[in-house]
Motif scaffolding. Structure first.
Motif, short mmCIF file in Angstrom:
data_model
loop_
_atom_site.label_atom_id
_atom_site.label_comp_id
_atom_site.label_asym_id
_atom_site.label_seq_id
_atom_site.Cartn_x
_atom_site.Cartn_y
_atom_site.Cartn_z
N GLY A 96 0.80 -1.22 0.00
CA GLY A 96 0.00 0.00 0.00
C GLY A 96 0.83 1.27 0.00
N GLN A 97 2.15 1.15 0.01
CA GLN A 97 3.04 2.32 0.01
C GLN A 97 2.97 3.01 -1.35
OE1 GLN A 97 5.06 3.88 2.34
NE2 GLN A 97 5.40 5.33 0.69
N ARG A 98 2.81 4.32 -1.34
CA ARG A 98 2.75 5.08 -2.59
C ARG A 98 4.15 5.47 -3.03
NH1 ARG A 98 -0.13 10.85 -3.68
NH2 ARG A 98 1.36 11.43 -5.28
N TRP A 99 4.42 5.30 -4.33
CA TRP A 99 5.68 5.67 -4.95
C TRP A 99 5.40 6.67 -6.06
CZ3 TRP A 99 10.43 3.78 -3.39
CH2 TRP A 99 10.37 2.80 -2.40
N ASP A 100 6.24 7.71 -6.14
CA ASP A 100 6.09 8.70 -7.20
C ASP A 100 7.11 8.46 -8.29
OD1 ASP A 100 4.01 9.98 -5.93
OD2 ASP A 100 5.23 11.59 -5.09
N GLY A 111 24.37 14.23 -8.07
CA GLY A 111 25.03 13.99 -9.35
C GLY A 111 24.15 13.45 -10.46
N LEU A 112 22.88 13.21 -10.20
CA LEU A 112 21.99 12.74 -11.27
C LEU A 112 21.70 13.91 -12.22
CD1 LEU A 112 19.47 10.58 -9.20
CD2 LEU A 112 21.36 9.78 -10.63
N PRO A 113 21.71 13.66 -13.53
CA PRO A 113 21.53 14.76 -14.49
C PRO A 113 20.09 15.27 -14.56
CG PRO A 113 21.66 12.67 -15.64
CD PRO A 113 21.93 12.38 -14.19
N ALA A 114 19.92 16.49 -15.03
CA ALA A 114 18.59 17.05 -15.27
C ALA A 114 17.86 16.14 -16.26
CB ALA A 114 18.71 18.45 -15.84
N GLY A 115 16.56 15.94 -16.04
CA GLY A 115 15.77 15.09 -16.91
C GLY A 115 15.79 13.62 -16.53
N TYR A 116 16.59 13.26 -15.52
CA TYR A 116 16.68 11.88 -15.07
C TYR A 116 15.33 11.44 -14.52
CZ TYR A 116 19.09 7.75 -13.37
OH TYR A 116 19.52 6.47 -13.17
N VAL A 117 14.93 10.21 -14.82
CA VAL A 117 13.63 9.68 -14.41
C VAL A 117 13.83 8.46 -13.52
CG1 VAL A 117 11.47 8.67 -15.24
CG2 VAL A 117 12.53 10.53 -16.51
N GLY A 118 13.09 8.40 -12.42
CA GLY A 118 13.14 7.26 -11.51
C GLY A 118 11.97 7.29 -10.54
N TRP A 119 12.01 6.42 -9.56
CA TRP A 119 10.93 6.28 -8.58
C TRP A 119 11.45 6.57 -7.18
CZ3 TRP A 119 5.89 4.94 -9.82
CH2 TRP A 119 5.68 4.54 -11.13
N VAL A 120 10.65 7.31 -6.39
CA VAL A 120 10.98 7.59 -4.99
C VAL A 120 9.73 7.38 -4.15
CG1 VAL A 120 12.83 9.24 -5.49
CG2 VAL A 120 10.52 10.07 -5.20
N THR A 121 9.95 7.03 -2.87
CA THR A 121 8.81 6.87 -1.99
C THR A 121 8.19 8.25 -1.74
OG1 THR A 121 8.03 6.07 0.14
CG2 THR A 121 10.27 6.93 0.09
N GLU A 122 6.90 8.30 -1.79
CA GLU A 122 6.17 9.56 -1.67
C GLU A 122 6.27 10.18 -0.29
OE1 GLU A 122 2.50 11.48 -0.21
OE2 GLU A 122 3.04 9.39 0.12
N MET A 123 6.51 9.36 0.74
CA MET A 123 6.48 9.87 2.11
C MET A 123 7.58 10.89 2.42
SD MET A 123 7.93 6.76 4.54
CE MET A 123 6.69 5.61 4.09
N TYR A 124 8.61 10.98 1.57
CA TYR A 124 9.70 11.93 1.81
C TYR A 124 9.72 13.06 0.80
CZ TYR A 124 11.29 8.39 5.05
OH TYR A 124 11.35 7.49 6.09
N LEU A 125 8.60 13.33 0.16
CA LEU A 125 8.48 14.45 -0.78
C LEU A 125 7.38 15.38 -0.29
CD1 LEU A 125 8.59 12.77 -4.30
CD2 LEU A 125 10.43 13.98 -3.16
N TYR A 126 7.56 16.67 -0.52
CA TYR A 126 6.48 17.63 -0.24
C TYR A 126 6.43 18.67 -1.33
CZ TYR A 126 9.76 21.16 1.51
OH TYR A 126 10.75 22.08 1.62
#
Length: 126
Positions: A96-100, A111-126
């Protein structure tokens, strides 16, 4: 002759029903998709794609950017407080954990470049 006409009408009605069902499936799959279970045996993921992008920032330093939605997915890099990401989709894992699903708006402090795409857990984003 009447029997043949009824058969044609019935086939026509059946084709209309198949087309309507097919169209309904296409329309619903545009909103979300069921992703097959991970090899580890967890339940299926359900992805939902957001029609408009939302900009968010991490609330922690060293937030892991992953290859897919889930803590068991490969870590691709890290993002830090102040790094901005655009949310381009979401998913919930078997717990049930939401991922963005995010895209970096500029080069990250990790060091990740602009435009890089990936997944992060939503609970640490605002």
């Amino acid at each position: 002759m009447e029997l043949i006409m009824k058969g044609k009408a019935l086939r026509s009605l059946a084709m209309v029903g198949v087309l309507a069902v097919g169209f309904g499936l296409v329309g619903s799959s545009a909103a979300s998709a069921v992703i097959p279970p991970d090899p580890g045996g967890s339940s299926p993921l359900v992805r939902t794609y957001v029609s408009t992008t939302t900009t968010k920032v991490p609330t922690v330093n060293g937030l892991r950017v992953r290859k897919g939605p889930g803590a068991n997915r490969t870590i691709l890099g890290l993002i830090y407080k102040g790094d901005r990401v655009k949310v381009i989709g979401t998913a919930r894992d078997g717990k049930g954990q939401r991922w963005d699903h995010v895209k970096l708006t500029r080069r990250s402090a990790g060091g990740l470049p602009a435009g890089y795409v990936g997944w992060v857990t939503e609970m640490y984003l605002y």
